[in-house]
Design an enzyme around this catalytic site. Structure first.
Site, PDB file in Angstrom:
ATOM      1  N   SER A  54     -13.874  -5.925   8.028  1.00 35.08           N
ATOM      2  CA  SER A  54     -12.469  -5.653   8.347  1.00 35.08           C
ATOM      3  C   SER A  54     -12.265  -5.335   9.831  1.00 35.08           C
ATOM      4  O   SER A  54     -12.648  -6.112  10.688  1.00 35.08           O
ATOM      5  CB  SER A  54     -11.966  -4.525   7.446  1.00 35.08           C
ATOM      6  OG  SER A  54     -10.584  -4.371   7.613  1.00 35.08           O
ATOM      7  N   HIS A  55     -11.749  -4.157  10.114  1.00 38.30           N
ATOM      8  CA  HIS A  55     -11.411  -3.785  11.498  1.00 38.30           C
ATOM      9  C   HIS A  55     -12.594  -3.151  12.227  1.00 38.30           C
ATOM     10  O   HIS A  55     -12.469  -2.803  13.390  1.00 38.30           O
ATOM     11  CB  HIS A  55     -10.259  -2.792  11.462  1.00 38.30           C
ATOM     12  CG  HIS A  55     -10.548  -1.667  10.526  1.00 38.30           C
ATOM     13  ND1 HIS A  55     -10.437  -1.820   9.151  1.00 38.30           N
ATOM     14  CD2 HIS A  55     -10.994  -0.432  10.721  1.00 38.30           C
ATOM     15  CE1 HIS A  55     -10.801  -0.704   8.570  1.00 38.30           C
ATOM     16  NE2 HIS A  55     -11.146   0.165   9.498  1.00 38.30           N
ATOM     17  N   ASP A  85      -5.774  -7.382  11.925  1.00 42.01           N
ATOM     18  CA  ASP A  85      -7.119  -6.859  12.169  1.00 42.01           C
ATOM     19  C   ASP A  85      -8.199  -7.939  12.058  1.00 42.01           C
ATOM     20  O   ASP A  85      -7.889  -9.127  11.959  1.00 42.01           O
ATOM     21  CB  ASP A  85      -7.414  -5.703  11.214  1.00 42.01           C
ATOM     22  CG  ASP A  85      -7.595  -6.172   9.785  1.00 42.01           C
ATOM     23  OD1 ASP A  85      -6.941  -7.155   9.407  1.00 42.01           O
ATOM     24  OD2 ASP A  85      -8.386  -5.569   9.034  1.00 42.01           O
ATOM     25  N   ASP A  93     -10.152  -9.201   9.769  1.00 40.40           N
ATOM     26  CA  ASP A  93     -10.122 -10.202   8.699  1.00 40.40           C
ATOM     27  C   ASP A  93      -8.703 -10.581   8.276  1.00 40.40           C
ATOM     28  O   ASP A  93      -8.524 -11.258   7.269  1.00 40.40           O
ATOM     29  CB  ASP A  93     -10.912  -9.696   7.490  1.00 40.40           C
ATOM     30  CG  ASP A  93     -10.357  -8.413   6.916  1.00 40.40           C
ATOM     31  OD1 ASP A  93      -9.800  -7.603   7.683  1.00 40.40           O
ATOM     32  OD2 ASP A  93     -10.462  -8.204   5.691  1.00 40.40           O
ATOM     33  N   ASP A 135      -6.021  -8.818   7.167  1.00 43.52           N
ATOM     34  CA  ASP A 135      -5.248  -8.242   6.064  1.00 43.52           C
ATOM     35  C   ASP A 135      -4.351  -7.073   6.479  1.00 43.52           C
ATOM     36  O   ASP A 135      -3.483  -6.672   5.717  1.00 43.52           O
ATOM     37  CB  ASP A 135      -6.149  -7.870   4.869  1.00 43.52           C
ATOM     38  CG  ASP A 135      -7.230  -6.869   5.217  1.00 43.52           C
ATOM     39  OD1 ASP A 135      -7.345  -6.482   6.398  1.00 43.52           O
ATOM     40  OD2 ASP A 135      -7.967  -6.477   4.287  1.00 43.52           O
ATOM     41  N   ARG A 136      -4.563  -6.534   7.686  1.00 41.94           N
ATOM     42  CA  ARG A 136      -3.693  -5.425   8.118  1.00 41.94           C
ATOM     43  C   ARG A 136      -2.604  -5.936   9.053  1.00 41.94           C
ATOM     44  O   ARG A 136      -2.720  -7.030   9.612  1.00 41.94           O
ATOM     45  CB  ARG A 136      -4.503  -4.363   8.859  1.00 41.94           C
ATOM     46  CG  ARG A 136      -5.520  -3.685   7.987  1.00 41.94           C
ATOM     47  CD  ARG A 136      -6.200  -2.553   8.720  1.00 41.94           C
ATOM     48  NE  ARG A 136      -7.052  -1.828   7.780  1.00 41.94           N
ATOM     49  CZ  ARG A 136      -7.534  -0.623   7.987  1.00 41.94           C
ATOM     50  NH1 ARG A 136      -7.262   0.017   9.109  1.00 41.94           N
ATOM     51  NH2 ARG A 136      -8.286  -0.031   7.082  1.00 41.94           N
ATOM     52  N   LYS A 188      -4.235  -7.428   0.759  1.00 33.70           N
ATOM     53  CA  LYS A 188      -3.145  -7.199   1.690  1.00 33.70           C
ATOM     54  C   LYS A 188      -3.123  -8.352   2.689  1.00 33.70           C
ATOM     55  O   LYS A 188      -4.093  -9.085   2.816  1.00 33.70           O
ATOM     56  CB  LYS A 188      -3.269  -5.845   2.347  1.00 33.70           C
ATOM     57  CG  LYS A 188      -4.535  -5.596   3.084  1.00 33.70           C
ATOM     58  CD  LYS A 188      -4.699  -4.096   3.313  1.00 33.70           C
ATOM     59  CE  LYS A 188      -6.049  -3.826   3.922  1.00 33.70           C
ATOM     60  NZ  LYS A 188      -6.531  -2.483   3.645  1.00 33.70           N
TER      61      LYS A 188
END
Ligand code: G1P
Ligand code: ZN
Length: 543
Positions: A113-114, A277, A279, A281-282, A376
């Site tokens: 992710s982030h 972010d 990947d 999703d944010r 998300k």
């Protein structure tokens, strides 16, 4: 096809956290580490044998090497078809959509992710199930159990596929299908949003910036904003994915993306800016000198959803994670629809989405999405906001302020305490847990505590219970403090303290950002006895 059974010894740390197995890259690159975890999934999900699997990642360091290993293990474990995004790239929401649209039996998402990438950064693997959502706790626990007792993994001797060539290739008896990572996803966005109105907006002098932070959304943003919607080329910033994200921390929040906040505070600022972010999703939404708090974003989207084609028929219900601000609750009450409160982590929304109980959901950690996927979705949120701007003619700040006036406002802020010695962060939770019965009745600076409890969630769809999901303290003036430990870190521990204070929505004397929670953070610090237990006098991060 030659399949070899390789003897291995179990690693004892393969229990997935809030969002998959996330570790230092060097942990993942140890011989056998990735192989073991993948094998534990294949052993736990027998449907993958003879089935279809999706795979892709956020392009971080080790992405391609990990995919090559996955190809060998997938073939070795009898997968019939492996669908991979070109170049090994798939954003998390696009992967979720692909699993669903191709009726796959599951998917591996390679991402932390982030978290920063690179040899000294982090890497991660998430297994998503056939619905496109993250594996439920029962499954991740079973995977962990399998990983703890693993004695061998199965690997086929196949030549590595060319991940840059779209089309089908054979890998032993398995077919590897390399697909365009963007096309299906962009087509889904075209079905949900009014692309004609968006095109008029973005070609009509409206100035906006989308910052991909050198992570996975670059190619998606270019295709959607520039190619399909006609926005000027320079609307997409940092659009080339890099293995180390350009050395940055690809997390779209006002602290980690402060350059964007500064851009929006400049005299010649564009009207709208957003970021996603690692990947994809944010999301973070910014207007001129104005940052939208994620809880407010969810509430505004819920209140205005009927103005967007994909949600014109109304919402079945909404959900937020427990620590997220209660702003959306007021919208649900007005609309007369249910509002569910789930533990932190997207996977808890999936049953509700799958069962048709909700259409929109979100978390305070800059995550929002809907029933269009089981993850998300950063770009989805950006398109939603742009669509609302296009049809209302209002700015970001005007939309939020009008919402506050109409529904009231929940000022919100999160204080993070990074504690290198994990046990000291756990001690805060332990002492609070021990005092739950005695807390009610004590006076805070704003109000008296009238309820203190450890949050436990019973999933209304499958009846499963998740206990110990954070401690919440309610005051009689409406204030709420939540304490929980992060489940995504790769070292030490992070204590998260979430502050939610209901305030008057139309009070011009209040700051427009999280500072409107006033002294609630100080109260939370004292109540948690944080200085004594952790040695920290103040939060290490304020978001
Ligand atoms: C964090 C966020 C949570 C989010 C998760 C994955 O988890 O708080 O809302 O679902 O990242 O993006 P945490 O570190 O708090 O366990
Ligand atoms: Zn993410």
């Amino acid at each position: 096809m030659n399949v070899t059974s390789i003897a291995t010894r179990p690693f004892d740390d393969q229990r997935p956290g809030t969002a998959g197995l996330r570790k230092k890259t060097r942990v993942f690159t140890q011989p056998g580490y990735l192989e073991n975890f993948l094998q534990a999934v294949f052993d736990t999900v027998p449907d993958l044998r003879g089935g279809t699997l999706v795979a892709g990642g956020d392009g971080r360091y080790f992405n391609r090497e990990a995919l090559a290993t996955l190809v060998g293990l997938a073939a070795g474990n009898g997968v019939r078809r492996l669908i991979i995004g070109q170049g090994g790239i798939l954003s998390t929401p696009a992967a979720s959509h692909l699993i669903r649209s191709r009726r796959a039996d599951g998917g591996f998402l390679l991402t932390a992710s982030h978290n920063p990438g690179g040899p000294d950064g982090d890497f991660g693997v998430k297994f998503n199930v056939a619905s496109g959502g993250q594996a439920p706790e029962s499954l991740t626990e079973a995977v962990y159990q399998a990983s703890s007792a693993l004695g061998r993994y199965l690997i086929a001797d196949v030549s590595p596929p060319d991940l840059d060539r779209i089309g089908e290739q054979a890998a032993g008896e398995m077919i590897v299908e390399v697909v365009d990572p963007v096309g299906d996803y962009a087509a889904l966005m075209e079905r949900l949003f009014d692309f004609d109105r968006l095109r008029d907006l973005l070609t009509g002098g409206f100035r906006f910036r989308f910052d991909a932070l050198h992570a996975v959304t670059g190619p998606y943003a270019r295709d959607i904003f520039v190619n399909r919607l006609g926005a000027p080329e320079d609307s997409v910033l940092n659009g080339v994915p890099l293995p180390d994200f350009g050395g940055g921390h690809p997390d779209p929040n006002p602290v980690d993306a402060k350059h964007l906040v500064a851009l929006m505070a400049a005299p010649d600022a564009p009207e709208f800016a957003a970021a996603s972010d690692g990947d994809g999703d944010r999301n973070m939404i910014l207007g001129r000198s104005f940052a939208v708090s994620p809880g407010d974003s969810l509430a505004v989207l819920a209140a205005q959803a009927h103005r967007v084609p994909g949600y014109a028929d109304g919402l079945a219900g909404v959900a937020r994670s427990m620590p997220t601000s209660r702003a959306v609750d007021a919208v649900a009450a007005r609309l007369g629809i249910p509002c569910f409160e789930t533990p932190t982590g997207w996977r808890f929304f999936c049953n509700l989405l799958e069962d048709g109980r909700i259409d929109l959901c979100g978390e305070e950690s800059y995550g929002t999405s809907s029933s269009h996927a089981r993850e998300k979705d950063g770009l989805w949120a950006v398109l939603f906001w742009l669509n609302l701007i296009a049809v209302s003619g209002r700015s970001v700040e005007e939309l939020v302020r009008a919402h506050w006036t109409d529904f009231g406002r929940n000022a919100f802020r999160r204080h993070d305490y990074f504690v290198p010695e994990a046990a000291r962060a756990a001690a805060v939770m332990e002492q609070l847990t021990g005092r739950l019965d005695s807390l009610p009745g004590s006076q805070g600076s704003g109000g008296v505590i009238d309820r203190a409890e450890s949050f436990s969630y019973e999933d209304p769809v499958d009846g499963s219970v998740s206990a110990n999901q954070g401690i919440r303290v309610f005051f009689d003036n409406g204030d709420r403090i939540v304490y929980r430990l992060s489940g995504t870190g790769t070292s030490g521990a992070t204590l998260r303290v979430y502050l939610d204070r209901p305030v008057r929505g139309d009070d011009p004397s209040l700051p427009a950002d999280g500072a409107a929670v006033g002294d609630l953070g100080g109260q939370a610090h004292e109540l948690g006895d944080i200085t004594r237990l952790t040695g920290l006098k103040e939060p290490t991060g304020v978001i």
